[in-house]
Every structure is written in structure tokens, then in C-alpha cells.
Design a protein around this motif. Structure first.
Motif, PDB file in Angstrom:
ATOM      1  N   ILE A  56      24.234 -84.857  43.210  1.00  0.00           N
ATOM      2  CA  ILE A  56      23.889 -86.187  42.695  1.00  0.00           C
ATOM      3  C   ILE A  56      25.110 -86.831  42.043  1.00  0.00           C
ATOM      4  O   ILE A  56      25.419 -88.001  42.298  1.00  0.00           O
ATOM      5  N   ARG A  57      25.805 -86.064  41.211  1.00  0.00           N
ATOM      6  CA  ARG A  57      27.019 -86.595  40.578  1.00  0.00           C
ATOM      7  C   ARG A  57      28.049 -86.981  41.620  1.00  0.00           C
ATOM      8  O   ARG A  57      28.730 -87.998  41.507  1.00  0.00           O
ATOM      9  N   PHE A  58      28.167 -86.171  42.667  1.00  0.00           N
ATOM     10  CA  PHE A  58      29.121 -86.454  43.735  1.00  0.00           C
ATOM     11  C   PHE A  58      28.778 -87.770  44.422  1.00  0.00           C
ATOM     12  O   PHE A  58      29.630 -88.626  44.629  1.00  0.00           O
ATOM     13  N   PRO A  69      36.497 -92.888  41.562  1.00  0.00           N
ATOM     14  CA  PRO A  69      36.922 -92.075  42.693  1.00  0.00           C
ATOM     15  C   PRO A  69      37.573 -90.766  42.248  1.00  0.00           C
ATOM     16  O   PRO A  69      37.549 -89.783  42.962  1.00  0.00           O
ATOM     17  N   ARG A  70      38.128 -90.754  41.038  1.00  0.00           N
ATOM     18  CA  ARG A  70      38.766 -89.526  40.545  1.00  0.00           C
ATOM     19  C   ARG A  70      37.714 -88.421  40.351  1.00  0.00           C
ATOM     20  O   ARG A  70      37.929 -87.283  40.722  1.00  0.00           O
ATOM     21  N   GLU A  71      36.575 -88.776  39.758  1.00  0.00           N
ATOM     22  CA  GLU A  71      35.520 -87.779  39.568  1.00  0.00           C
ATOM     23  C   GLU A  71      35.005 -87.304  40.925  1.00  0.00           C
ATOM     24  O   GLU A  71      34.716 -86.134  41.114  1.00  0.00           O
ATOM     25  N   HIS A  72      34.910 -88.238  41.857  1.00  0.00           N
ATOM     26  CA  HIS A  72      34.466 -87.899  43.203  1.00  0.00           C
ATOM     27  C   HIS A  72      35.390 -86.828  43.805  1.00  0.00           C
ATOM     28  O   HIS A  72      34.925 -85.829  44.329  1.00  0.00           O
ATOM     29  N   GLU A  73      36.694 -87.045  43.708  1.00  0.00           N
ATOM     30  CA  GLU A  73      37.657 -86.079  44.236  1.00  0.00           C
ATOM     31  C   GLU A  73      37.601 -84.758  43.477  1.00  0.00           C
ATOM     32  O   GLU A  73      37.751 -83.696  44.064  1.00  0.00           O
ATOM     33  N   ASP A  74      37.369 -84.832  42.164  1.00  0.00           N
ATOM     34  CA  ASP A  74      37.306 -83.614  41.350  1.00  0.00           C
ATOM     35  C   ASP A  74      36.102 -82.747  41.721  1.00  0.00           C
ATOM     36  O   ASP A  74      36.129 -81.523  41.540  1.00  0.00           O
TER      37      ASP A  74
END
Length: 116
Positions: A56-58, A69-74
Motif C-alpha cells: 500500500i505504501r509503495f 518518488p524517493r520513498e517509492h524507490e526506497d
């Protein structure tokens, strides 16, 4: 007689080498099967609720939604570990991320230069 012994010795050596090559191949196949089984066990051992929350977070952090987008990549390596992606899958993802980064940098530079 000596020539016959030499020929027989060469045949036995070739047969031994063929057996050794066959066993090496079998060991490689077994190693791959063990890796696949271990990846499967890792996925089975991930708590369902935790995996659901990470997914869900992704999804919510997708650059297309406009959030970080940084959190997405992380989260990509976290999901890769949770789902026990193979090295080949990880490399494919990394290549796609690098390609996307290159496209976004070119798009931003183009927008800056041409005012769009």
C-alpha cells in the motif's frame, strides 16, 4: 600392446571427464533448485499484514500519484526482499529505474530549456 593400453587409458580418462562434467552440471541444477525453494520459503514466512502495508505504501508513493518518488524507490529493495526476487529480477528492476531516472532528468532539462 602398449598402444592398446594407451588407447584404453585415454578412453577411461575421457569417460572420467565426462562423468565429472555431468556431476558439475547436476550440482549447478541442484543449487538453483535449492535457491528457488529458499526464495519460496522466504515469501511464505512474510506476515501477510506487513506485506500488505508495504505494498500500500509503495502504491501510494508512486511518482505518478505525485507523492515522494524517493520513498517509492526506497521501498523497491524492501519488496524485493519480502518477495524474494531473484538476482535477475532485481537487475531488471534496477535497469528500469535507471532508465526512468534518465528520462525524467532529460524531461526536466528539456522543460527548463524550452519553457514547457
Amino acid at each position: 600392446k602398449e598402444a592398446e593400453l594407451g588407447r584404453r587409458n585415454a578412453e577411461l580418462l575421457k569417460s572420467l571427464q565426462d562423468c565429472e562434467n555431468m556431476y558439475k552440471l547436476q550440482v549447478e541444477v541442484l543449487k538453483q533448485e535449492v535457491d528457488e525453494l529458499q526464495r519460496g520459503q522466504k515469501v511464505d514466512s512474510v506476515p501477510h499484514e506487513y506485506l500488505k502495508e508495504v505494498l500500500i505504501r509503495f502504491i501510494l508513493s508512486s511518482p505518478n500519484i505525485g507523492v515522494g518518488p524517493r520513498e517509492h524507490e526506497d521501498l523497491v529493495p524492501v519488496l524485493s526482499d519480502l518477495l524474494a526476487f531473484s538476482q535477475h529480477d532485481r537487475e531488471r528492476i534496477q535497469q528500469a529505474q535507471e532508465k526512468a531516472r534518465g528520462s525524467s532528468i532529460l524531461g526536466a532539462a528539456s522543460g527548463f530549456l524550452w519553457g514547457s
